[in-house]
Enzyme design. Structure first.
Site, PDB file in Angstrom:
ATOM      1  N   ASN A  12      40.176  27.502  69.065  1.00  0.00           N
ATOM      2  CA  ASN A  12      38.858  27.611  69.697  1.00  0.00           C
ATOM      3  C   ASN A  12      38.907  26.808  70.993  1.00  0.00           C
ATOM      4  O   ASN A  12      38.881  25.582  70.966  1.00  0.00           O
ATOM      5  CB  ASN A  12      37.806  27.040  68.727  1.00  0.00           C
ATOM      6  CG  ASN A  12      36.417  26.999  69.332  1.00  0.00           C
ATOM      7  OD1 ASN A  12      36.181  27.547  70.409  1.00  0.00           O
ATOM      8  ND2 ASN A  12      35.496  26.344  68.642  1.00  0.00           N
ATOM      9  N   TRP A  13      38.999  27.527  72.107  1.00  0.00           N
ATOM     10  CA  TRP A  13      39.158  26.837  73.398  1.00  0.00           C
ATOM     11  C   TRP A  13      37.837  26.256  73.893  1.00  0.00           C
ATOM     12  O   TRP A  13      37.806  25.529  74.872  1.00  0.00           O
ATOM     13  CB  TRP A  13      39.725  27.808  74.446  1.00  0.00           C
ATOM     14  CG  TRP A  13      41.109  28.301  74.150  1.00  0.00           C
ATOM     15  CD1 TRP A  13      41.922  27.929  73.100  1.00  0.00           C
ATOM     16  CD2 TRP A  13      41.870  29.258  74.908  1.00  0.00           C
ATOM     17  NE1 TRP A  13      43.124  28.587  73.167  1.00  0.00           N
ATOM     18  CE2 TRP A  13      43.127  29.412  74.268  1.00  0.00           C
ATOM     19  CE3 TRP A  13      41.613  29.999  76.060  1.00  0.00           C
ATOM     20  CZ2 TRP A  13      44.109  30.281  74.752  1.00  0.00           C
ATOM     21  CZ3 TRP A  13      42.593  30.863  76.540  1.00  0.00           C
ATOM     22  CH2 TRP A  13      43.831  30.994  75.898  1.00  0.00           C
ATOM     23  N   LYS A  14      36.737  26.630  73.282  1.00  0.00           N
ATOM     24  CA  LYS A  14      35.411  26.161  73.706  1.00  0.00           C
ATOM     25  C   LYS A  14      35.220  26.440  75.208  1.00  0.00           C
ATOM     26  O   LYS A  14      35.648  27.484  75.675  1.00  0.00           O
ATOM     27  CB  LYS A  14      35.228  24.679  73.337  1.00  0.00           C
ATOM     28  CG  LYS A  14      35.529  24.439  71.842  1.00  0.00           C
ATOM     29  CD  LYS A  14      35.139  23.097  71.344  1.00  0.00           C
ATOM     30  CE  LYS A  14      35.505  22.985  69.864  1.00  0.00           C
ATOM     31  NZ  LYS A  14      35.099  21.725  69.265  1.00  0.00           N
ATOM     32  N   HIS A  98      29.377  28.148  64.762  1.00  0.00           N
ATOM     33  CA  HIS A  98      30.076  26.875  64.980  1.00  0.00           C
ATOM     34  C   HIS A  98      29.042  25.752  65.027  1.00  0.00           C
ATOM     35  O   HIS A  98      27.925  25.950  65.505  1.00  0.00           O
ATOM     36  CB  HIS A  98      30.859  26.947  66.294  1.00  0.00           C
ATOM     37  CG  HIS A  98      31.756  25.764  66.488  1.00  0.00           C
ATOM     38  ND1 HIS A  98      31.284  24.560  66.965  1.00  0.00           N
ATOM     39  CD2 HIS A  98      33.076  25.584  66.236  1.00  0.00           C
ATOM     40  CE1 HIS A  98      32.299  23.687  66.999  1.00  0.00           C
ATOM     41  NE2 HIS A  98      33.388  24.294  66.567  1.00  0.00           N
ATOM     42  N   GLU A 100      28.652  23.368  66.936  1.00  0.00           N
ATOM     43  CA  GLU A 100      28.096  23.108  68.272  1.00  0.00           C
ATOM     44  C   GLU A 100      26.995  24.115  68.589  1.00  0.00           C
ATOM     45  O   GLU A 100      26.012  23.787  69.251  1.00  0.00           O
ATOM     46  CB  GLU A 100      29.220  23.127  69.326  1.00  0.00           C
ATOM     47  CG  GLU A 100      30.070  21.870  69.226  1.00  0.00           C
ATOM     48  CD  GLU A 100      31.519  22.024  69.641  1.00  0.00           C
ATOM     49  OE1 GLU A 100      31.871  23.008  70.321  1.00  0.00           O
ATOM     50  OE2 GLU A 100      32.322  21.139  69.272  1.00  0.00           O
ATOM     51  N   GLU A 169      34.145  23.140  58.572  1.00  0.00           N
ATOM     52  CA  GLU A 169      34.343  22.199  59.672  1.00  0.00           C
ATOM     53  C   GLU A 169      33.344  21.058  59.542  1.00  0.00           C
ATOM     54  O   GLU A 169      32.204  21.173  60.029  1.00  0.00           O
ATOM     55  CB  GLU A 169      34.134  22.902  61.018  1.00  0.00           C
ATOM     56  CG  GLU A 169      35.128  24.004  61.290  1.00  0.00           C
ATOM     57  CD  GLU A 169      35.354  24.192  62.789  1.00  0.00           C
ATOM     58  OE1 GLU A 169      36.506  24.184  63.201  1.00  0.00           O
ATOM     59  OE2 GLU A 169      34.368  24.311  63.534  1.00  0.00           O
ATOM     60  N   GLY A 235      40.496  23.031  67.590  1.00  0.00           N
ATOM     61  CA  GLY A 235      39.866  22.878  68.896  1.00  0.00           C
ATOM     62  C   GLY A 235      40.831  22.231  69.878  1.00  0.00           C
ATOM     63  O   GLY A 235      41.684  22.891  70.466  1.00  0.00           O
ATOM     64  N   GLY A 236      40.742  20.910  70.006  1.00  0.00           N
ATOM     65  CA  GLY A 236      41.508  20.176  71.015  1.00  0.00           C
ATOM     66  C   GLY A 236      42.991  20.530  71.048  1.00  0.00           C
ATOM     67  O   GLY A 236      43.558  20.755  72.127  1.00  0.00           O
TER      68      GLY A 236
HETATM   69  P1  PGA Z   1      38.728  19.886  67.073  1.00  0.00           P
HETATM   70  O1  PGA Z   1      37.661  21.080  67.063  1.00  0.00           O
HETATM   71  O2  PGA Z   1      40.031  20.439  66.530  1.00  0.00           O
HETATM   72  O3  PGA Z   1      38.839  19.476  68.522  1.00  0.00           O
HETATM   73  O4  PGA Z   1      38.194  18.807  66.202  1.00  0.00           O
HETATM   74  C1  PGA Z   1      37.587  21.992  66.001  1.00  0.00           C
HETATM   75  C2  PGA Z   1      36.474  22.986  66.235  1.00  0.00           C
HETATM   76  O5  PGA Z   1      35.427  22.597  66.766  1.00  0.00           O
HETATM   77  O6  PGA Z   1      36.593  24.184  65.903  1.00  0.00           O
END
Ligand code: PGA
Length: 254
Positions: A12-14, A98, A100, A169, A235-236
């Site tokens: 997930n590149w956000k 998600h 967020e 998550e 994510g990261g």
């Molecule tokens: P993260 O993010 O690996 O940076 O903790 C995961 C996500 O939000 O899907």
């Protein structure tokens, strides 16, 4: 992981790696991935990079996902994107709900359920995210929260018979460097699987449940070794080809 479910590693590149840098990352992944050996590898770029990244990955084993969608097929919804538009841009998967989106953009269990149904009816495969905050965990409410978020999408998942995934998550683990331990993840994943089994044993057996929250190359193996952890939503560490591919390699070994 259970060998009857193919592992999924999704990045997930956000709001990172739009346009040119997204294409460069996709090209590196394509070049360096080699044979994914049964692992489903997915990247979720920002909307503006979807079509270009899909073109870059065309003919490769790497699938593309949207990070969100609107539940309506079309209409006067300024700034929104429909399931059909995601498909047209080359996505075959979409992340839904998600944390967020839930925390920063007001998504509710009801809107997540509508989006999940919309994705499935347009032939997109949803990855539906659930997870508790630290406050909820500390108050002993983890199972209540996670199971009620999952319950909201059960009907849509069961009715479609299509391909989908859940992602657990924990909000306190996202972007914090503090991942859930393998035992903490497995405990929640097993409860989610039991919830799916209440609807149907086939749904429980066929639904991959991914873990997300600070998954890195050095903790992926332990998490993926859990019986009910069928992959990772990253994510990261998905922003860097070497780190993401090291997590894919951990899924090969699990
Ligand atoms: P993260 O993010 O690996 O940076 O903790 C995961 C996500 O939000 O899907």
């Amino acid at each position: 992981m259970n060998p009857s479910r193919a592992p999924i590693i999704a990045g997930n590149w956000k709001m990172q790696h739009g346009g040119r840098s997204g294409c460069e990352l996709a090209a590196s992944l394509r070049r360096e991935l080699g044979d994914p050996r049964g692992v489903t590898v997915i990247v979720a770029p920002p909307f503006t990079a979807l079509a270009a990244v899909s073109a870059e990955l065309d003919g490769s084993p790497i699938a593309v996902a949207g990070q969100n969608l609107h539940a309506a097929p079309s209409g006067a919804f300024t700034g929104e994107i429909s399931a059909a538009m995601l498909s047209e841009a080359g996505a075959s998967w979409v992340i839904v709900g998600h944390s967020e989106r839930r925390q920063l953009f007001g998504e509710t269990d009801a809107s997540v359920a509508q989006k999940t149904a919309a994705a499935l009816s347009a032939g997109l495969r949803p990855i539906v995210c659930v997870g508790e905050t630290l406050e909820e965990r500390d108050a002993g409410r983890t199972f209540d929260v996670v199971l009620s978020q999952a319950r909201a999408v059960l009907d849509a998942l069961a009715a479609s018979g299509g391909v989908h995934a859940l992602a657990y998550e924990p909000v306190w683990a996202i972007g914090t460097g503090r991942n859930a331990t393998a035992a903490q993840a497995e405990e929640v994943h097993a409860r989610l699987r039991a919830l799916l089994a209440e609807t149907s044993p086939a749904l429980a057996a066929s639904t991959p449940i991914l873990y997300g929250g600070s998954v890195k190359p050095d903790n992926a193996s332990a998490l993926l070794a859990c019986a009910n952890v069928d992959g990772a939503l990253v994510g990261g560490a998905s922003l860097d080809a070497a780190q993401f591919l090291a997590i894919v390699a951990a899924a090969h070994r699990a």
